[in-house]
Design an enzyme around this catalytic site. Structure first.
Site, PDB file in Angstrom:
ATOM      1  N   LYS A  37       0.840  -1.200   0.000  1.00 20.99           N
ATOM      2  CA  LYS A  37       0.000   0.000   0.000  1.00 20.99           C
ATOM      3  C   LYS A  37       0.871   1.244   0.000  1.00 20.99           C
ATOM      4  O   LYS A  37       1.537   1.546   0.986  1.00 20.99           O
ATOM      5  CB  LYS A  37      -0.922   0.047   1.222  1.00 20.99           C
ATOM      6  CG  LYS A  37      -1.965   1.153   1.084  1.00 20.99           C
ATOM      7  CD  LYS A  37      -2.574   1.623   2.385  1.00 20.99           C
ATOM      8  CE  LYS A  37      -1.742   2.646   3.101  1.00 20.99           C
ATOM      9  NZ  LYS A  37      -1.733   3.989   2.473  1.00 20.99           N
ATOM     10  N   GLY A  58       7.449   4.552   8.109  1.00 26.64           N
ATOM     11  CA  GLY A  58       6.578   5.691   8.360  1.00 26.64           C
ATOM     12  C   GLY A  58       6.854   6.282   9.729  1.00 26.64           C
ATOM     13  O   GLY A  58       7.962   6.152  10.262  1.00 26.64           O
ATOM     14  N   SER A  59       5.833   6.891  10.295  1.00 25.83           N
ATOM     15  CA  SER A  59       6.034   7.616  11.550  1.00 25.83           C
ATOM     16  C   SER A  59       6.128   6.668  12.733  1.00 25.83           C
ATOM     17  O   SER A  59       5.613   5.550  12.715  1.00 25.83           O
ATOM     18  CB  SER A  59       4.877   8.599  11.774  1.00 25.83           C
ATOM     19  OG  SER A  59       3.725   7.883  12.159  1.00 25.83           O
ATOM     20  N   THR A  60       6.795   7.143  13.790  1.00 25.22           N
ATOM     21  CA  THR A  60       6.928   6.339  15.002  1.00 25.22           C
ATOM     22  C   THR A  60       5.561   6.077  15.633  1.00 25.22           C
ATOM     23  O   THR A  60       5.300   4.980  16.136  1.00 25.22           O
ATOM     24  CB  THR A  60       7.885   7.034  15.989  1.00 25.22           C
ATOM     25  OG1 THR A  60       9.206   6.992  15.429  1.00 25.22           O
ATOM     26  CG2 THR A  60       7.901   6.341  17.339  1.00 25.22           C
ATOM     27  N   GLY A 120       3.953   3.356  13.736  1.00 29.68           N
ATOM     28  CA  GLY A 120       4.734   2.138  13.982  1.00 29.68           C
ATOM     29  C   GLY A 120       4.369   1.488  15.300  1.00 29.68           C
ATOM     30  O   GLY A 120       4.216   0.265  15.402  1.00 29.68           O
ATOM     31  N   GLU A 154      10.581   0.832  10.196  1.00 31.22           N
ATOM     32  CA  GLU A 154      11.573   1.870   9.902  1.00 31.22           C
ATOM     33  C   GLU A 154      10.849   3.186  10.136  1.00 31.22           C
ATOM     34  O   GLU A 154      10.009   3.592   9.340  1.00 31.22           O
ATOM     35  CB  GLU A 154      12.077   1.709   8.467  1.00 31.22           C
ATOM     36  CG  GLU A 154      13.452   2.297   8.254  1.00 31.22           C
ATOM     37  CD  GLU A 154      13.386   3.746   7.872  1.00 31.22           C
ATOM     38  OE1 GLU A 154      13.340   4.578   8.808  1.00 31.22           O
ATOM     39  OE2 GLU A 154      13.377   4.053   6.687  1.00 31.22           O
ATOM     40  N   CYS A 182      13.539  10.511   6.754  1.00 27.07           N
ATOM     41  CA  CYS A 182      13.536  10.058   8.152  1.00 27.07           C
ATOM     42  C   CYS A 182      14.913  10.157   8.770  1.00 27.07           C
ATOM     43  O   CYS A 182      15.051  10.376   9.964  1.00 27.07           O
ATOM     44  CB  CYS A 182      13.000   8.637   8.237  1.00 27.07           C
ATOM     45  SG  CYS A 182      13.741   7.546   7.019  1.00 27.07           S
ATOM     46  N   GLU A 184      10.596  15.431  15.420  1.00 26.77           N
ATOM     47  CA  GLU A 184      10.889  15.297  13.999  1.00 26.77           C
ATOM     48  C   GLU A 184      10.024  16.286  13.223  1.00 26.77           C
ATOM     49  O   GLU A 184       8.794  16.256  13.325  1.00 26.77           O
ATOM     50  CB  GLU A 184      10.593  13.866  13.542  1.00 26.77           C
ATOM     51  CG  GLU A 184      10.975  13.635  12.098  1.00 26.77           C
ATOM     52  CD  GLU A 184      10.769  12.193  11.643  1.00 26.77           C
ATOM     53  OE1 GLU A 184       9.771  11.581  12.054  1.00 26.77           O
ATOM     54  OE2 GLU A 184      11.614  11.688  10.891  1.00 26.77           O
TER      55      GLU A 184
END
Lengths: 298, 502
Positions: free
Chosen positions: B194, B246-248, B251, B268, B302, B399
């Site tokens: 996706k 993607g984002s923490t 995740g 990641e 990132c 971030e």
């Protein structure tokens, strides 16, 4: 002449190289399979867990900063002292229900397992690392590094060999450990702390708690200063019928997500720890790969 | 915002417009509005679609299908159905499929570069010279692994992980696709991918390329959608492994959702990299590295070097030269071959960058941007430097994922390490010094998965990439990255087994 009364050992926790009783002052009865009283062990609290994590975190840079050769020597020293207390460990395994032959076999295997991992400290990085042939004028190298503090629920049935088989691989790379001993068979773990305290293992590198997994595991799983969570010992915990020992593995794994903690899930059955481990997988489970780049030029 | 023209002798070159032709992107044809499932182009079950726009002009580019739970189900079933034959194919044959994909991507490189630039907003210079060639290289590298899996490190005849659910971000759409598809296919796994909702087009075009290359149906499935589609995919019980970039925050959600399922996971996630400059560094080289570190891809990286740690004696010099260099950056039409800084990918991302930059100013840091005109339409943010940033400031901790650099100082190597590691993230770090022993000393102590010394933002298919701490786990690239898609032939209980990928 009156029969001599033996001096009984007080079973304590092992945190930061010291032997505190639980800060809670609580103990629990350790009994043999037939119900015979064996000892009063310290019933660790959530505060003890937090103290142990602080000790492990403080000790981690020093342990990781020791040379691989030095870590190997320390692991070997642990094996030497387990060998020296062979009789004591056999007695404790027998008290927990093993027959004499099985107990002796387990202690021998424990020593051998420690030696096996001692030998890996200065070799696994060569196996797991690499120099990478990147498409450009760069030196590019990848090496495994310890993730930090690993919290371990030790195996329930294999109270000594299982314990060493999950703790030693975490130590190889330079992680420090907080381990919850087998809930019903904690005596070999307590004796192991006495070995650890005298085998050049820096204080805080291994911290051993005895008590109820259901009480301690959630604090370990959700602790943001814990980097790895080994749930091997959830398998074979005393059943849910025993009030207060119901442990929700899924909830523990979910709690670990908040700190992006690496989780080794509970296996469906307790592993046969008498078998030699498959390669360096358990060492690498508690490592991250670090890649370093530098240009080449004149 | 304080903005002033800079008079530091920066050359004021004029460039004639040099736009790349957009015709090659063929926006008017192709598989718009449909999902690629089991080798077929199908509508979403409920017919839902959503639009993707050009971030640079806000023009409508295409309508794509919005996959729902039913479509996720179909895609996973298609991947599952394709798995036995694909994994049974001799490795050498799978390799040839991957080589073919790599070659065909190279053949159509210009088309993919233009399409990526249109959909993402990044400069054509980057898509042409970095995104597309690196994606092709990733496919080519992993092609060679397909018949050499016995050397991956798991013993003889390792098994593929199975059906992979991959969620990729919008910052490097095609490259992130390649990072997931290449090792999955090499291992004998099949994949449902996706792409991000704001950048779906190159993934759909890649699916078309898979068809053109005669890849067996169902080996690669592409479903477009937003967060809900991704959430359904990672929670689908037919998936054996989730690979997420993607984002923490997302995740953590995924890790939580997979708790207790025994499915494998690689994450990641975000970063807040320190780029450490010592007084003895080759300053001009360092300036180029700093600029590349934070303004590459508009800072939508990132592993961006978003925290500049400068040794105190050279702080003023570095900041002055940095400003001079920034004044030469060309911001504007991403399709123009002279453009250095493109558009911010979405209005939402622009909002986040703006809010954090405003917070930096409110917290007392000094803000500077070169005097550059922003286009009237589209989403734009000028290259920005904050000086006088405190360690606790939001712009030093969070971030930003935009072209915003926070400058801090240090006095000793120990202080540099402490400040660099003072973040929950651990994805990357940079070191600039001419002293070799200091580089190696720092590299040992920086808690980051990738350390760039006297360079920054380098990537290669043979070089493992990934984070420590809250930046995730698992690696992508090289032998170590491949392990995330394999299982040992005999998964006996004494091995570590399942869960985390080294």
């Amino acid at each position: 002449m009156a029969e001599r009364i033996p001096v009984l050992r007080t079973a304590k926790l092992f945190i930061g190289g010291a032997f505190p009783r639980s800060e809670s002052g609580r103990t629990f009865e350790v009994v043999a399979p037939d119900g015979t009283f064996l000892a009063n062990a310290a019933l660790a609290s959530r505060k003890d867990v937090r103290d142990a994590v602080v000790a492990a975190r403080s000790a981690q840079p020093g342990w990781a900063g020791a040379t691989a050769f030095n870590r190997g020597q320390v692991l070997h020293r642990i094996a030497e002292l387990v060998e020296g207390r062979r009789g004591q460990f056999i007695d404790e395994l027998r008290a927990h229900g093993a027959d004499e032959h099985a107990a002796a076999h387990e202690v021998d295997a424990t020593v051998d397992r420690l030696i096996w991992y001692a030998g890996w400290t200065d070799k696994f990085a060569q196996v797991a690392g690499s120099v990478n042939p990147v498409a450009g004028p760069f030196f590019n190298v990848s090496v495994p590094e310890p993730i930090g503090v690993v919290a371990i629920i030790a195996p329930q049935a294999s109270a000594l060999l299982g314990l060493v088989s999950v703790v030693a691989p975490a130590l190889v790379a330079g992680n420090t450990v907080v381990v919850v001993a087998s809930q019903q068979r904690p005596l070999p773990a307590v004796s192991l702390t006495e070995v650890l305290a005298t085998s050049d293992v820096p204080g805080g590198v291994v911290n051993v708690l005895t008590g109820q997994v259901a009480e301690l595991a959630p604090t370990l799983a959700g602790h943001l200063d814990v980097d790895g969570l080994d749930l091997t010992g959830l398998t074979g915990l005393p059943g849910a019928s025993d009030a207060g020992t119901d442990v929700d593995a899924t909830a523990l794994e979910a709690a670990a997500a908040e700190g992006v903690t690496r989780v080794l899930a509970a296996p469906s059955v307790e592993p046969d720890f008498l078998r030699t481990p498959r390669g360096i997988e358990r060492i690498m489970t508690w490592c991250d790969i670090k890649t370093v780049w530098h240009p080449k030029g004149t | 915002m304080s903005r002033y023209p800079i008079e530091l002798g920066a050359p004021a070159w004029d460039y004639a417009p040099a736009p790349e032709s957009r015709a090659v992107a063929r926006l008017d044809v192709g598989m718009q509005g449909r999902l690629h499932i089991g080798g077929e182009w199908v509508d979403a079950a409920d017919g839902a679609t959503f639009a993707t726009h050009s971030p640079a002009t806000e023009e409508h580019l295409a309508d794509v299908a919005l996959a729902g739970a039913v479509d996720v189900d179909r895609a996973v079933a298609a991947a599952r159905a394709a798995l036995p034959a694909w994994s049974a194919l001799p490795g050498a044959e799978r390799a040839k499929h991957l080589f073919r994909l790599a070659r065909m991507l190279q053949e159509r490189a210009r088309e993919f570069a233009v399409l990526e630039t249109l959909d993402n907003g990044k400069p054509i210079r980057e898509t042409r010279d970095f995104d597309v060639p690196t994606a092709a290289a990733h496919l080519f590298h992993h092609a060679g692994w397909a018949d050499k899996l016995d050397w991956a490190g798991l013993g003889a005849s390792p098994r593929p992980v199975g059906v992979v659910g991959a969620i990729i971000p919008w910052n490097f759409p095609l490259l992130m696709l390649a990072w997931k598809v290449a090792p999955a296919l090499a291992s004998g796994s099949t994949i449902v991918l996706k792409p991000a909702e704001t950048t779906p087009l190159t993934a759909l075009r890649f699916a078309e390329l898979c068809q053109q290359a005669d890849l067996p149906p169902g080996v690669v499935n592409v479903i477009t959608g937003a967060g809900a589609t991704g959430a359904a995919l990672v929670r689908h019980p037919g998936i054996d492994k989730v690979a997420f970039t993607g984002s923490t925050a997302v995740g953590k959600d995924i890790q939580r959702a997979l708790a207790g399922t025994g499915r494998r996971l690689t994450l990641e996630l975000g970063g807040k990299a320190a780029n450490i400059v010592f007084a003895d560094a080759a300053i001009d080289q360092a300036i180029e590295g700093i600029v590349d570190g934070i303004f590459f891809n508009q800072g939508h990286v990132c592993c961006a070097g978003s925290r500049l740690l400068v040794e105190e004696p050279v702080h003023d010099l570095v900041v002055e030269r940095l400003k001079r260099r920034l004044a030469t950056l060309r911001l504007g039409d991403p399709l123009d071959k002279n453009t250095d800084v493109g558009a911010i990918n979405s209005a939402a991302q622009l909002g986040r960058i703006t809010a954090l930059a405003d917070a930096g100013e409110a917290e007392g840091a000094e803000r500077w941007s070169p005097d550059c005109a922003l286009p009237e339409r589209g989403h734009w943010f000028p290259p920005t430097i904050f000086t006088g940033v405190s360690q606790s400031s939001r712009i030093a901790q969070e971030e930003i994922f935009g072209p915003v650099l926070s400058v801090l100082t240090f006095r000793t190597p120990e202080e540099a390490v402490t400040k660099a590691n003072n973040t929950p993230y651990g994805l990357s770090a940079g070191i600039w010094t001419e002293k070799g022993s200091r580089i190696l000393w720092l590299a040992d102590r920086l808690r980051a998965g990738v350390v760039w010394a006297n360079t920054f933002n380098r990537f290669d298919p043979s070089s493992p990439f990934g984070g420590m701490k809250d930046s995730g786990f698992g690696r992508e690239g090289g032998r170590q990255g491949l392990l995330a898609y394999l299982e040992a032939a005999s998964n006996d209980a004494t091995g570590a087994g399942g869960g985390i990928d080294g």
